[in-house]
Motif scaffolding. Structure first.
Motif, PDB file in Angstrom:
ATOM      1  N   GLN A 252       2.234  -0.178   4.714  1.00 22.16           N
ATOM      2  CA  GLN A 252       2.324  -0.968   3.852  1.00 22.16           C
ATOM      3  C   GLN A 252       3.060  -2.231   3.045  1.00 22.16           C
ATOM      4  OE1 GLN A 252      -0.354   0.587  -0.044  1.00 22.16           O
ATOM      5  NE2 GLN A 252       1.553  -0.104  -0.967  1.00 22.16           N
ATOM      6  N   PRO A 253       4.099  -1.599   3.231  1.00 22.40           N
ATOM      7  CA  PRO A 253       4.558  -2.422   2.623  1.00 22.40           C
ATOM      8  C   PRO A 253       5.185  -3.876   3.994  1.00 22.40           C
ATOM      9  CG  PRO A 253       6.263  -0.439   2.936  1.00 22.40           C
ATOM     10  CD  PRO A 253       5.233  -0.053   3.324  1.00 22.40           C
ATOM     11  N   ARG A 254       5.226  -3.048   4.832  1.00 24.49           N
ATOM     12  CA  ARG A 254       5.452  -4.198   6.352  1.00 24.49           C
ATOM     13  C   ARG A 254       3.902  -5.008   6.037  1.00 24.49           C
ATOM     14  NH1 ARG A 254       6.481   0.140  11.135  1.00 24.49           N
ATOM     15  NH2 ARG A 254       9.173   0.162  11.400  1.00 24.49           N
ATOM     16  N   ILE A 255       3.223  -4.741   5.980  1.00 22.71           N
ATOM     17  CA  ILE A 255       1.407  -5.780   6.383  1.00 22.71           C
ATOM     18  C   ILE A 255       2.022  -6.623   5.045  1.00 22.71           C
ATOM     19  CG2 ILE A 255       0.168  -3.809   5.305  1.00 22.71           C
ATOM     20  CD1 ILE A 255      -0.409  -6.971   8.028  1.00 22.71           C
ATOM     21  N   GLN A 256       1.951  -5.434   3.257  1.00 18.86           N
ATOM     22  CA  GLN A 256       1.911  -6.440   1.918  1.00 18.86           C
ATOM     23  C   GLN A 256       3.371  -7.838   2.626  1.00 18.86           C
ATOM     24  OE1 GLN A 256       2.878  -3.325   0.201  1.00 18.86           O
ATOM     25  NE2 GLN A 256       0.941  -3.427  -1.080  1.00 18.86           N
ATOM     26  N   MET A 257       4.666  -7.569   2.954  1.00 15.84           N
ATOM     27  CA  MET A 257       5.495  -8.706   3.085  1.00 15.84           C
ATOM     28  C   MET A 257       5.254  -9.709   3.663  1.00 15.84           C
ATOM     29  SD  MET A 257       8.615  -7.937   1.222  1.00 15.84           S
ATOM     30  CE  MET A 257       9.433  -9.256   2.384  1.00 15.84           C
ATOM     31  N   PHE A 258       3.995  -9.296   5.333  1.00 13.52           N
ATOM     32  CA  PHE A 258       3.258  -9.908   6.293  1.00 13.52           C
ATOM     33  C   PHE A 258       2.214 -11.106   5.570  1.00 13.52           C
ATOM     34  CE2 PHE A 258      -0.466 -10.761   9.305  1.00 13.52           C
ATOM     35  CZ  PHE A 258       1.005 -11.675  10.291  1.00 13.52           C
ATOM     36  N   MET A 259       1.938 -10.925   4.490  1.00 14.15           N
ATOM     37  CA  MET A 259       1.019 -11.350   3.974  1.00 14.15           C
ATOM     38  C   MET A 259       1.278 -12.762   2.846  1.00 14.15           C
ATOM     39  SD  MET A 259      -2.447  -9.331   3.641  1.00 14.15           S
ATOM     40  CE  MET A 259      -4.126  -8.658   5.084  1.00 14.15           C
ATOM     41  N   GLN A 260       2.402 -11.585   2.267  1.00 11.66           N
ATOM     42  CA  GLN A 260       2.672 -12.958   1.247  1.00 11.66           C
ATOM     43  C   GLN A 260       3.513 -13.876   1.776  1.00 11.66           C
ATOM     44  OE1 GLN A 260       5.949 -10.892  -1.584  1.00 11.66           O
ATOM     45  NE2 GLN A 260       4.555  -8.917  -1.199  1.00 11.66           N
ATOM     46  N   VAL A 261       4.299 -13.777   3.467  1.00  8.87           N
ATOM     47  CA  VAL A 261       5.110 -15.511   3.650  1.00  8.87           C
ATOM     48  C   VAL A 261       3.556 -16.009   4.192  1.00  8.87           C
ATOM     49  CG1 VAL A 261       6.171 -15.989   6.018  1.00  8.87           C
ATOM     50  CG2 VAL A 261       6.878 -13.522   4.236  1.00  8.87           C
ATOM     51  N   LEU A 262       2.516 -15.231   5.019  1.00 12.25           N
ATOM     52  CA  LEU A 262       1.507 -16.419   5.120  1.00 12.25           C
ATOM     53  C   LEU A 262       0.630 -17.504   3.959  1.00 12.25           C
ATOM     54  CD1 LEU A 262      -0.365 -14.028   7.191  1.00 12.25           C
ATOM     55  CD2 LEU A 262       1.080 -15.776   8.241  1.00 12.25           C
ATOM     56  N   GLY A 263       1.444 -16.288   2.978  1.00  8.75           N
ATOM     57  CA  GLY A 263       0.025 -16.484   1.505  1.00  8.75           C
ATOM     58  C   GLY A 263      -0.740 -16.142   1.172  1.00  8.75           C
ATOM     59  N   TYR A 264      -0.823 -14.929   1.354  1.00 10.74           N
ATOM     60  CA  TYR A 264      -1.740 -14.219   0.284  1.00 10.74           C
ATOM     61  C   TYR A 264      -0.793 -12.522   0.007  1.00 10.74           C
ATOM     62  CZ  TYR A 264      -4.614 -17.687   3.636  1.00 10.74           C
ATOM     63  OH  TYR A 264      -5.442 -18.707   3.986  1.00 10.74           O
ATOM     64  N   THR A 265      -2.001 -11.752  -0.277  1.00 10.72           N
ATOM     65  CA  THR A 265      -1.709 -10.664  -1.219  1.00 10.72           C
ATOM     66  C   THR A 265      -2.535  -9.697  -0.770  1.00 10.72           C
ATOM     67  OG1 THR A 265      -1.189 -12.288  -2.881  1.00 10.72           O
ATOM     68  CG2 THR A 265      -1.657  -9.391  -3.148  1.00 10.72           C
ATOM     69  N   CYS A 266      -2.119  -8.935  -0.079  1.00  8.22           N
ATOM     70  CA  CYS A 266      -2.627  -7.265   0.217  1.00  8.22           C
ATOM     71  C   CYS A 266      -2.186  -6.508  -1.437  1.00  8.22           C
ATOM     72  CB  CYS A 266      -1.502  -6.788   1.701  1.00  8.22           C
ATOM     73  SG  CYS A 266      -2.027  -5.597   1.991  1.00  8.22           S
ATOM     74  N   TYR A 267      -3.061  -5.538  -1.403  1.00 11.43           N
ATOM     75  CA  TYR A 267      -2.842  -5.014  -3.063  1.00 11.43           C
ATOM     76  C   TYR A 267      -2.906  -3.018  -2.285  1.00 11.43           C
ATOM     77  CZ  TYR A 267      -4.691  -9.319  -5.387  1.00 11.43           C
ATOM     78  OH  TYR A 267      -5.364  -9.887  -6.118  1.00 11.43           O
ATOM     79  N   GLY A 268      -1.778  -3.011  -2.490  1.00 11.10           N
ATOM     80  CA  GLY A 268      -1.431  -1.285  -1.874  1.00 11.10           C
ATOM     81  C   GLY A 268      -2.237  -0.440  -2.350  1.00 11.10           C
ATOM     82  N   TYR A 269      -1.498   0.945  -1.674  1.00 11.16           N
ATOM     83  CA  TYR A 269      -1.827   2.951  -2.214  1.00 11.16           C
ATOM     84  C   TYR A 269      -0.619   2.303  -3.570  1.00 11.16           C
ATOM     85  CZ  TYR A 269      -5.033   4.113   0.857  1.00 11.16           C
ATOM     86  OH  TYR A 269      -5.961   4.337   2.001  1.00 11.16           O
ATOM     87  N   THR A 270      -0.351   3.022  -4.256  1.00 11.23           N
ATOM     88  CA  THR A 270       0.586   3.869  -5.367  1.00 11.23           C
ATOM     89  C   THR A 270       0.661   4.890  -4.868  1.00 11.23           C
ATOM     90  OG1 THR A 270      -1.190   5.321  -6.734  1.00 11.23           O
ATOM     91  CG2 THR A 270      -0.813   2.267  -7.593  1.00 11.23           C
ATOM     92  N   ARG A 271       0.681   5.613  -4.370  1.00  8.40           N
ATOM     93  CA  ARG A 271       1.463   6.545  -3.775  1.00  8.40           C
ATOM     94  C   ARG A 271       0.739   6.500  -2.062  1.00  8.40           C
ATOM     95  NH1 ARG A 271       2.870  11.900  -5.967  1.00  8.40           N
ATOM     96  NH2 ARG A 271       0.624  12.116  -6.310  1.00  8.40           N
ATOM     97  N   PRO A 272       1.640   7.310  -1.440  1.00 12.36           N
ATOM     98  CA  PRO A 272       0.430   7.394   0.507  1.00 12.36           C
ATOM     99  C   PRO A 272      -0.766   8.235   0.094  1.00 12.36           C
ATOM    100  CG  PRO A 272       2.764   7.988   0.366  1.00 12.36           C
ATOM    101  CD  PRO A 272       2.838   7.750  -1.148  1.00 12.36           C
ATOM    102  N   PHE A 273      -0.980   8.926  -0.878  1.00 15.38           N
ATOM    103  CA  PHE A 273      -2.273   9.251  -0.899  1.00 15.38           C
ATOM    104  C   PHE A 273      -3.462   8.741  -1.516  1.00 15.38           C
ATOM    105  CE2 PHE A 273       1.276  12.402  -1.635  1.00 15.38           C
ATOM    106  CZ  PHE A 273       1.598  12.873  -0.675  1.00 15.38           C
ATOM    107  N   ASN A 274      -2.861   7.942  -2.621  1.00 18.76           N
ATOM    108  CA  ASN A 274      -4.171   7.127  -2.943  1.00 18.76           C
ATOM    109  C   ASN A 274      -4.299   5.662  -3.467  1.00 18.76           C
ATOM    110  OD1 ASN A 274      -2.693   8.833  -4.702  1.00 18.76           O
ATOM    111  ND2 ASN A 274      -1.384   8.287  -5.937  1.00 18.76           N
ATOM    112  N   GLY A 275      -5.856   5.447  -2.963  1.00 16.35           N
ATOM    113  CA  GLY A 275      -6.355   4.738  -2.464  1.00 16.35           C
ATOM    114  C   GLY A 275      -7.351   4.022  -3.638  1.00 16.35           C
ATOM    115  N   ALA A 276      -7.533   3.023  -3.329  1.00 13.92           N
ATOM    116  CA  ALA A 276      -8.460   1.936  -4.342  1.00 13.92           C
ATOM    117  C   ALA A 276      -9.554   2.696  -4.070  1.00 13.92           C
ATOM    118  CB  ALA A 276      -8.584   0.954  -4.221  1.00 13.92           C
TER     119      ALA A 276
END
Length: 327
Positions: A252-276
């Protein structure tokens, strides 16, 4: 493409890929690699969007409260009573403690050590803060077609540790029927849509931008079938099951960082079990597999029922992948 070169992805391979053939000179070549495509078995047929093989009555669905799961002690106590819930948890703890002392198969000291090794890193809804952005690099944000973006995300996710990736647009139907009302975490924050350009995490809420097009991308993580055969109630089974959460806490943090550098946002889990969004639902709707009668209620054509599922939300435009019929 100039943006990709500016962030240092030109003239070098990605990770271990640089040591083997082919060598990627930039992300354009990365996106043209076989990992960016999704080749399925001949018998896997595509269906219409939001129309999986298991018939759905959307009128009966409503946004769920993530805390209402049998994995949570308060839920157990609600149905069993606090006294009975505490009694059962105490019995389970005593059983586990005795099993390791008596060297019970699947619950020996080494089995416990293997299970304990599945460390889960802290993760957040908004992801790690990065000082590297298109603005800091002096370049415009990445602009690609949904098809290009989907190939890029699929290749990146597989590079980061996913097995396969499916995608969907978050339509009004998904917003009002599938996105949870409350998070599964003990903080019990409410998922909300607000008229803001970018989502955020508040003291008591997790906010998505309401008027910004959003997309969901779900992905699989295969699990060890032999370890699962020792379940339930074994440390070796727990080692096989919980590895997906440990891996996800890195992905999760890998793809979130990847998207931040591209100029976009990736909304993730609060814990590894908890998705939207409940993962079986989104994995089915994005074509990763089909609804089933097994205890996991999901089967992947590639990995069967023994597979971990996760999904993330982004404002990067993606090309939806439809539900499937694998026969």
């Amino acid at each position: 493409r100039d943006f990709m070169k500016a962030v240092g992805l030109a003239g070098a391979g990605l990770g271990a890929s640089a040591a083997i053939s082919p060598v990627f000179h930039d992300v354009d070549e990365f996106m043209s690699s076989p990992t960016a495509e999704w080749k399925r078995h001949w018998y896997v047929k595509n269906r219409e969007l939001e129309d999986p093989t298991v018939e759905l009555d959307w009128s009966l669905m409503y946004r769920s409260d993530g805390i209402w799961t049998g994995q949570n002690n308060p839920t157990q106590d609600f149905f069993l009573g606090a006294e009975e819930g505490a009694k059962r948890r105490a019995a389970a703890a005593a059983y586990s403690a005795n099993a390791v002392k008596t060297n019970q198969s699947g619950m020996t000291l080494r089995d416990r050590a293997l299970s304990s090794g599945n460390y889960m890193y802290p993760i957040t809804f908004m992801g790690p803060a990065s000082s590297t952005t298109p603005e800091s690099l002096g370049v415009p944000k990445w602009q690609g077609t949904p098809e290009e973006n989907s190939k890029m995300i699929r290749a990146a996710m597989i590079h980061f540790g996913a097995a396969q990736v499916g995608m969907a647009e978050i339509t009004d139907l998904v917003k009002t029927k599938l996105v949870r009302e409350y998070d599964k975490d003990f903080t019990h924050k409410k998922y909300m849509f607000e008229d803001v350009p970018k989502g955020y995490e508040g003291a008591d809420k997790l906010v998505f931008p309401d008027k910004v097009p959003l997309y969901d991308f779900a992905f699989t993580h295969p699990l060890n079938k032999e370890m699962f055969r020792s379940s339930p109630s074994s440390d070796i089974g727990s080692a096989g099951n919980s590895l997906r959460y440990s891996q996800f806490s890195i992905i999760q943090p890998r793809i979130q960082m990847f998207m931040q550098v591209l100029g976009y946002t990736c909304y993730g889990y609060t814990r590894p079990f908890n998705g939207a969004i409940p993962t079986i639902a989104t994995a089915t709707l994005t074509g990763l597999g089909e609804g089933a009668r097994n205890n996991g209620a999901f089967i992947s054509p590639e990995f069967g029922p023994c597979v971990g599922l996760f999904s993330l939300v982004t404002d990067l435009p993606l090309e939806p992948t439809p539900p499937i019929d694998a026969g």
